[in-house]
Structure formats: structure tokens, C-alpha cells
Design a protein around this motif. Sequence first.
Motif, PDB file in Angstrom:
ATOM      1  N   GLN A  44     103.331  21.054  14.337  1.00 33.15           N
ATOM      2  CA  GLN A  44     101.892  20.749  13.798  1.00 33.15           C
ATOM      3  C   GLN A  44     100.608  21.685  14.257  1.00 33.15           C
ATOM      4  O   GLN A  44      99.982  21.997  13.373  1.00 33.15           O
ATOM      5  N   ASN A  45     100.838  22.143  15.404  1.00 32.27           N
ATOM      6  CA  ASN A  45      99.753  23.079  16.234  1.00 32.27           C
ATOM      7  C   ASN A  45     100.452  23.619  17.039  1.00 32.27           C
ATOM      8  O   ASN A  45     101.401  23.359  17.776  1.00 32.27           O
ATOM      9  N   PHE A  46      99.671  24.893  17.584  1.00 35.33           N
ATOM     10  CA  PHE A  46     100.195  25.474  19.054  1.00 35.33           C
ATOM     11  C   PHE A  46      99.211  26.231  19.283  1.00 35.33           C
ATOM     12  O   PHE A  46      98.137  26.592  18.828  1.00 35.33           O
ATOM     13  N   ARG A  47      99.260  26.554  20.802  1.00 36.38           N
ATOM     14  CA  ARG A  47      98.489  27.543  21.367  1.00 36.38           C
ATOM     15  C   ARG A  47      99.019  28.143  22.609  1.00 36.38           C
ATOM     16  O   ARG A  47     100.255  27.710  22.986  1.00 36.38           O
ATOM     17  N   ALA A  48      98.733  29.489  22.764  1.00 31.46           N
ATOM     18  CA  ALA A  48      99.517  30.127  23.811  1.00 31.46           C
ATOM     19  C   ALA A  48      98.699  31.208  24.518  1.00 31.46           C
ATOM     20  O   ALA A  48      97.480  31.425  24.048  1.00 31.46           O
ATOM     21  N   ASN A  49      99.098  31.586  25.673  1.00 27.77           N
ATOM     22  CA  ASN A  49      98.648  32.729  26.290  1.00 27.77           C
ATOM     23  C   ASN A  49      99.890  33.811  26.338  1.00 27.77           C
ATOM     24  O   ASN A  49     100.898  33.812  25.148  1.00 27.77           O
ATOM     25  N   GLU A  50     100.048  34.931  26.932  1.00 30.79           N
ATOM     26  CA  GLU A  50     100.989  36.105  26.851  1.00 30.79           C
ATOM     27  C   GLU A  50     102.322  35.552  27.344  1.00 30.79           C
ATOM     28  O   GLU A  50     103.359  36.045  26.882  1.00 30.79           O
ATOM     29  N   ALA A  68     110.502  34.312  27.012  1.00 30.17           N
ATOM     30  CA  ALA A  68     111.279  35.322  28.102  1.00 30.17           C
ATOM     31  C   ALA A  68     110.737  36.866  27.796  1.00 30.17           C
ATOM     32  O   ALA A  68     110.946  37.411  26.582  1.00 30.17           O
ATOM     33  N   GLY A  69     110.336  37.332  28.844  1.00 30.33           N
ATOM     34  CA  GLY A  69     109.816  38.786  28.616  1.00 30.33           C
ATOM     35  C   GLY A  69     108.577  38.870  28.119  1.00 30.33           C
ATOM     36  O   GLY A  69     107.747  37.731  28.048  1.00 30.33           O
ATOM     37  N   TYR A  70     108.279  39.871  27.230  1.00 29.20           N
ATOM     38  CA  TYR A  70     106.926  40.133  26.569  1.00 29.20           C
ATOM     39  C   TYR A  70     106.964  39.834  25.012  1.00 29.20           C
ATOM     40  O   TYR A  70     108.024  40.222  24.412  1.00 29.20           O
ATOM     41  N   CYS A  71     106.279  39.084  24.716  1.00 28.36           N
ATOM     42  CA  CYS A  71     106.359  38.682  23.142  1.00 28.36           C
ATOM     43  C   CYS A  71     104.744  39.047  22.721  1.00 28.36           C
ATOM     44  O   CYS A  71     103.562  38.512  23.182  1.00 28.36           O
ATOM     45  N   GLN A  72     104.851  40.207  22.097  1.00 28.87           N
ATOM     46  CA  GLN A  72     103.551  40.914  21.533  1.00 28.87           C
ATOM     47  C   GLN A  72     102.811  39.959  20.710  1.00 28.87           C
ATOM     48  O   GLN A  72     103.389  39.391  19.703  1.00 28.87           O
ATOM     49  N   ASP A  73     101.540  39.952  20.928  1.00 29.58           N
ATOM     50  CA  ASP A  73     100.475  39.200  19.996  1.00 29.58           C
ATOM     51  C   ASP A  73     100.577  37.642  20.111  1.00 29.58           C
ATOM     52  O   ASP A  73     100.250  37.071  19.036  1.00 29.58           O
TER      53      ASP A  73
END
Length: 137
Positions: A44-50, A68-73
Motif C-alpha cells: 500500500q505504501n513505502f518509504r526508504a533511505n539508501e 543488497a548493495g547500492y540501489c540507485q534512487d
Amino acid sequence: MRLAILIPAMALLGAMAGCAPTTQSDAEAVPRAQRACFLAPSVQNFRANETTLYVRSSRSEVFEVQVAGYCQDLSSAYALAITPFAGSSANVCVGDTVSIALSGLGTGGRYQGPCRGEVQRKLTEAEVAALPPRLRP
């Protein structure tokens, strides 16, 4: 004569090796049916940092997904799709590896190739309330 004894003995040793104890992670030790799960298409919803993604399921449960690792944007994405990395079920449980596809400002609104992550845990209501407002889904 020796060969007739050697072949069954080797077969017996092979069968016994299959019974040797193995190590399992905590998530694998608990049967899938008893782990906390959500339907991937019903986020339904999400929030994130890097590095961390918090998703709210259709049952208002919040799950933490470590990328896992870097997820751009990831932190600027406005849409995402979560799919199980292996298998055909839409059900995603704690300990499962997932594929995360993003659309967002940094991608120019275009689809960005999938990132990989692992569902770490289901958060309690108190843990959700303790999250910074920008990370609370």
C-alpha cells in the motif's frame, strides 16, 4: 568377491552422509507457514533511505527490507514493484530474497532495473511509531 562387498558399503556410506546435520539460518529454521508474510502486489505504501526499505502491506503490517548493495534512487522513488527473487508465489516472507523495481525522480520516471533485497522482519506498532517520520510508511 571384494567388489560385491565394496559396492553396498559405498552405497551405505552415501546414504548416511545424507543424514548429516546441516546449519540453517534463523529464517530457514522456522517453517515458511509460521513466518510473517505479505502479498507483494498488495503493498500500500513505502518509504526508504539508501539501504533500507519499509513497506506497508494491505493488512497495515510494516516490513523492513534490507537492500543488497547500492540501489540507485531508492530514497526518491515514487513507485516500486516487489517480486520474489525465486519461485512463483506472490507471497513474500521474512528471510526471503526479493527483487525491487523502481520508478522515480532520479530515473526520469523510467523503469530502473531491479535491485535485490531481503525481507528482514515485521515491525511492531511501537517500532513503526519510533521510525523517523520520513521513513514511516
